[in-house]
Design a protein around this motif. Structure first.
Motif, PDB file in Angstrom:
ATOM      1  N   VAL A 167      -8.359  17.473 -11.246  1.00 15.60           N
ATOM      2  CA  VAL A 167      -8.396  16.650 -12.464  1.00 15.60           C
ATOM      3  C   VAL A 167      -7.590  17.319 -13.576  1.00 15.60           C
ATOM      4  CG1 VAL A 167      -9.894  15.749 -14.292  1.00 15.60           C
ATOM      5  CG2 VAL A 167     -10.558  15.492 -11.904  1.00 15.60           C
ATOM      6  N   ALA A 168      -7.730  18.631 -13.705  1.00 14.48           N
ATOM      7  CA  ALA A 168      -6.973  19.358 -14.733  1.00 14.48           C
ATOM      8  C   ALA A 168      -5.470  19.263 -14.475  1.00 14.48           C
ATOM      9  CB  ALA A 168      -7.414  20.824 -14.781  1.00 14.48           C
ATOM     10  N   ALA A 169      -5.074  19.356 -13.214  1.00 16.50           N
ATOM     11  CA  ALA A 169      -3.650  19.240 -12.878  1.00 16.50           C
ATOM     12  C   ALA A 169      -3.137  17.837 -13.174  1.00 16.50           C
ATOM     13  CB  ALA A 169      -3.429  19.596 -11.413  1.00 16.50           C
ATOM     14  N   ALA A 170      -3.929  16.830 -12.857  1.00 17.40           N
ATOM     15  CA  ALA A 170      -3.534  15.444 -13.140  1.00 17.40           C
ATOM     16  C   ALA A 170      -3.435  15.202 -14.645  1.00 17.40           C
ATOM     17  CB  ALA A 170      -4.535  14.478 -12.507  1.00 17.40           C
ATOM     18  N   GLU A 171      -4.361  15.788 -15.400  1.00 18.51           N
ATOM     19  CA  GLU A 171      -4.319  15.647 -16.855  1.00 18.51           C
ATOM     20  C   GLU A 171      -3.073  16.321 -17.438  1.00 18.51           C
ATOM     21  OE1 GLU A 171      -7.071  16.404 -20.796  1.00 18.51           O
ATOM     22  OE2 GLU A 171      -7.465  17.597 -19.006  1.00 18.51           O
ATOM     23  N   LYS A 172      -2.750  17.501 -16.927  1.00 15.93           N
ATOM     24  CA  LYS A 172      -1.567  18.223 -17.415  1.00 15.93           C
ATOM     25  C   LYS A 172      -0.297  17.436 -17.118  1.00 15.93           C
ATOM     26  CE  LYS A 172       0.816  22.573 -17.348  1.00 15.93           C
ATOM     27  NZ  LYS A 172       1.434  23.535 -16.534  1.00 15.93           N
ATOM     28  N   LEU A 173      -0.197  16.888 -15.919  1.00 13.42           N
ATOM     29  CA  LEU A 173       0.970  16.087 -15.555  1.00 13.42           C
ATOM     30  C   LEU A 173       1.080  14.865 -16.459  1.00 13.42           C
ATOM     31  CD1 LEU A 173       3.320  15.592 -13.557  1.00 13.42           C
ATOM     32  CD2 LEU A 173       1.694  14.252 -12.207  1.00 13.42           C
ATOM     33  N   CYS A 174      -0.033  14.237 -16.740  1.00  9.59           N
ATOM     34  CA  CYS A 174      -0.043  13.058 -17.608  1.00  9.59           C
ATOM     35  C   CYS A 174       0.406  13.420 -19.021  1.00  9.59           C
ATOM     36  CB  CYS A 174      -1.441  12.445 -17.611  1.00  9.59           C
ATOM     37  SG  CYS A 174      -1.544  10.877 -18.483  1.00  9.59           S
ATOM     38  N   ARG A 175      -0.113  14.513 -19.551  1.00 14.19           N
ATOM     39  CA  ARG A 175       0.286  14.949 -20.899  1.00 14.19           C
ATOM     40  C   ARG A 175       1.782  15.248 -20.969  1.00 14.19           C
ATOM     41  NH1 ARG A 175      -3.922  16.119 -24.375  1.00 14.19           N
ATOM     42  NH2 ARG A 175      -5.935  16.397 -23.372  1.00 14.19           N
ATOM     43  N   ALA A 229       4.127  14.031 -19.028  1.00 13.57           N
ATOM     44  CA  ALA A 229       4.872  12.780 -18.896  1.00 13.57           C
ATOM     45  C   ALA A 229       4.922  12.043 -20.229  1.00 13.57           C
ATOM     46  CB  ALA A 229       4.247  11.906 -17.815  1.00 13.57           C
ATOM     47  N   PHE A 230       3.808  12.032 -20.957  1.00  7.28           N
ATOM     48  CA  PHE A 230       3.795  11.383 -22.265  1.00  7.28           C
ATOM     49  C   PHE A 230       4.576  12.196 -23.300  1.00  7.28           C
ATOM     50  CE2 PHE A 230       0.755   8.562 -20.455  1.00  7.28           C
ATOM     51  CZ  PHE A 230       0.830   7.412 -21.219  1.00  7.28           C
ATOM     52  N   ASP A 231       4.599  13.515 -23.155  1.00  9.11           N
ATOM     53  CA  ASP A 231       5.419  14.338 -24.047  1.00  9.11           C
ATOM     54  C   ASP A 231       6.899  14.002 -23.886  1.00  9.11           C
ATOM     55  OD1 ASP A 231       3.277  15.620 -25.204  1.00  9.11           O
ATOM     56  OD2 ASP A 231       3.482  17.463 -24.010  1.00  9.11           O
ATOM     57  N   ASP A 232       7.322  13.682 -22.666  1.00  7.04           N
ATOM     58  CA  ASP A 232       8.718  13.291 -22.419  1.00  7.04           C
ATOM     59  C   ASP A 232       9.075  11.979 -23.108  1.00  7.04           C
ATOM     60  OD1 ASP A 232       9.259  15.518 -20.920  1.00  7.04           O
ATOM     61  OD2 ASP A 232       9.062  14.524 -18.976  1.00  7.04           O
ATOM     62  N   LEU A 233       8.073  11.201 -23.464  1.00 10.04           N
ATOM     63  CA  LEU A 233       8.298   9.911 -24.126  1.00 10.04           C
ATOM     64  C   LEU A 233       8.078   9.953 -25.633  1.00 10.04           C
ATOM     65  CD1 LEU A 233       6.570   7.343 -21.739  1.00 10.04           C
ATOM     66  CD2 LEU A 233       8.985   7.471 -22.297  1.00 10.04           C
ATOM     67  N   LYS A 234       7.856  11.137 -26.186  1.00 11.96           N
ATOM     68  CA  LYS A 234       7.458  11.239 -27.602  1.00 11.96           C
ATOM     69  C   LYS A 234       8.328  10.426 -28.553  1.00 11.96           C
ATOM     70  CE  LYS A 234       4.661  15.241 -28.258  1.00 11.96           C
ATOM     71  NZ  LYS A 234       4.552  16.615 -28.607  1.00 11.96           N
ATOM     72  N   GLY A 235       9.606  10.473 -28.413  1.00 14.61           N
ATOM     73  CA  GLY A 235      10.480   9.759 -29.333  1.00 14.61           C
ATOM     74  C   GLY A 235      10.464   8.257 -29.156  1.00 14.61           C
ATOM     75  N   TYR A 236       9.885   7.788 -28.056  1.00 13.18           N
ATOM     76  CA  TYR A 236       9.885   6.364 -27.751  1.00 13.18           C
ATOM     77  C   TYR A 236       8.534   5.691 -27.986  1.00 13.18           C
ATOM     78  CZ  TYR A 236      14.120   7.720 -25.230  1.00 13.18           C
ATOM     79  OH  TYR A 236      15.346   8.216 -24.891  1.00 13.18           O
ATOM     80  N   PHE A 272       7.244   6.727 -14.891  1.00 15.85           N
ATOM     81  CA  PHE A 272       6.594   7.955 -14.418  1.00 15.85           C
ATOM     82  C   PHE A 272       5.327   8.235 -15.230  1.00 15.85           C
ATOM     83  CE2 PHE A 272       5.709  12.457 -14.147  1.00 15.85           C
ATOM     84  CZ  PHE A 272       5.696  12.631 -12.767  1.00 15.85           C
ATOM     85  N   ALA A 273       5.397   8.020 -16.543  1.00 16.05           N
ATOM     86  CA  ALA A 273       4.217   8.231 -17.388  1.00 16.05           C
ATOM     87  C   ALA A 273       3.090   7.286 -16.979  1.00 16.05           C
ATOM     88  CB  ALA A 273       4.574   8.041 -18.858  1.00 16.05           C
TER      89      ALA A 273
END
Length: 120
Positions: free
Chosen positions: A92-100, A102-109, A54-55
């Motif tokens: 673009v702002a919405a896409a950037e927020k979604l991307c951030r 998604a990457f926040d969900d992966l922080k521990g990995y 997803f990220a």
């Protein structure tokens, strides 16, 4: 990571059908490579796989938004007295927020992105 799954998520995020999205398929492969590079070598968690896919799709969507929506041309549809404008900056702002997110969900990995502080 399953590139076909990433591509399907990308198409849903962008609203493109599978045929018209093919010219942006390289966004998905590049995003998958970026996420795979940043993933920790010790990741074996099956939950991480779907999050990583997803990220990658969210990153591809953000790059798509940057390349397509910021080309300087706005779109406007007028039907009678009603006018609808494409808000590229908002998309673009919405896409950037979604991307951030998604990457926040992966922080521990994820590993850090290249900055290493070493003592001498």
């Amino acid at each position: 990571m399953d590139i076909e799954r990433i591509y399907n998520i990308f198409c849903r995020l962008t609203g493109l059908d599978e045929d018209s999205g093919m010219k942006y398929f390289n966004f998905c492969t590049n995003a998958a490579d970026h996420v795979a590079y940043r993933l920790s070598d010790s990741v074996n968690d099956p939950k991480c796989s779907s999050r990583a896919e997803f990220a990658a799709a969210a990153l591809a969507n953000y790059r798509y938004a940057l390349s397509v929506l910021t080309d300087g041309t706005g779109s406007e549809i007028k039907v009678g007295d009603i006018t609808m404008k494409n808000d590229a900056a908002g998309a673009v702002a919405a896409a950037e927020k979604l991307c951030r997110e998604a990457f926040d969900d992966l922080k521990g990995y994820l590993t850090d992105e290249g900055f290493v502080f070493k003592g001498v």
